[in-house]
Scaffold this motif. Structure first.
Motif, short mmCIF file in Angstrom:
data_model
loop_
_atom_site.label_atom_id
_atom_site.label_comp_id
_atom_site.label_asym_id
_atom_site.label_seq_id
_atom_site.Cartn_x
_atom_site.Cartn_y
_atom_site.Cartn_z
N GLY A 53 -23.90 -12.12 64.98
CA GLY A 53 -23.47 -11.70 66.31
C GLY A 53 -24.63 -11.26 67.18
N ALA A 54 -25.82 -11.75 66.86
CA ALA A 54 -27.04 -11.28 67.53
C ALA A 54 -27.39 -12.03 68.80
N ILE B 253 -24.23 -5.89 71.47
CA ILE B 253 -24.70 -4.94 70.47
C ILE B 253 -25.53 -5.64 69.40
N GLY B 254 -25.13 -6.84 68.98
CA GLY B 254 -25.88 -7.57 67.97
C GLY B 254 -27.32 -7.84 68.40
N ALA B 255 -27.48 -8.25 69.66
CA ALA B 255 -28.83 -8.49 70.20
C ALA B 255 -29.63 -7.19 70.24
N ASP B 256 -28.97 -6.11 70.63
CA ASP B 256 -29.65 -4.81 70.66
C ASP B 256 -30.09 -4.38 69.26
N ILE B 257 -29.24 -4.63 68.26
CA ILE B 257 -29.59 -4.28 66.88
C ILE B 257 -30.78 -5.12 66.41
N ALA B 258 -30.79 -6.40 66.73
CA ALA B 258 -31.91 -7.26 66.35
C ALA B 258 -33.21 -6.75 66.97
N ARG B 259 -33.16 -6.37 68.23
CA ARG B 259 -34.35 -5.82 68.90
C ARG B 259 -34.81 -4.53 68.22
N ALA B 260 -33.86 -3.66 67.89
CA ALA B 260 -34.20 -2.38 67.26
C ALA B 260 -34.82 -2.60 65.89
N LEU B 261 -34.31 -3.56 65.12
CA LEU B 261 -34.87 -3.85 63.81
C LEU B 261 -36.31 -4.35 63.92
N ALA B 262 -36.56 -5.21 64.89
CA ALA B 262 -37.92 -5.70 65.10
C ALA B 262 -38.85 -4.56 65.51
N GLN B 263 -38.37 -3.68 66.38
CA GLN B 263 -39.18 -2.53 66.81
C GLN B 263 -39.43 -1.56 65.66
N ALA B 264 -38.51 -1.53 64.68
CA ALA B 264 -38.67 -0.65 63.53
C ALA B 264 -39.58 -1.26 62.47
N GLY B 265 -40.13 -2.46 62.75
CA GLY B 265 -41.13 -3.03 61.87
C GLY B 265 -40.69 -4.18 60.99
N ALA B 266 -39.46 -4.66 61.16
CA ALA B 266 -39.02 -5.78 60.32
C ALA B 266 -39.97 -6.96 60.49
N ARG B 267 -40.35 -7.55 59.38
CA ARG B 267 -41.26 -8.70 59.40
C ARG B 267 -40.59 -9.91 60.01
#
Length: 67
Positions: free
Chosen positions: A14-15, A19-33
């Protein structure tokens, strides 16, 4: 933001919007490879991935069958 997900891989369904797109952005900002963008539109997934940067990758579309 801390890098608490440094080196991790995330799959977000759902990205392609909301909300799904926001979660994807947050995960990338949190350092996800790598953040795999999964949703119902290839163009929308590509747009979200482009906004995130090289960590994001639009992978597949829900409801599409592969043969």
């Amino acid at each position: 933001m801390t890098q608490r997900l440094h080196g991790k891989v995330a799959i977000v369904t759902g990205a392609t919007q909301g909300i799904g797109a926001d979660i994807a952005r947050a995960l990338a900002q949190a350092g996800a490879r790598r953040v795999f963008i999964v949703g119902r539109g290839a163009q929308a997934g590509a747009a979200v991935a482009a906004g995130i940067g090289e960590a994001a990758e639009p992978r597949c579309r829900l409801g599409e069958q592969s043969h």
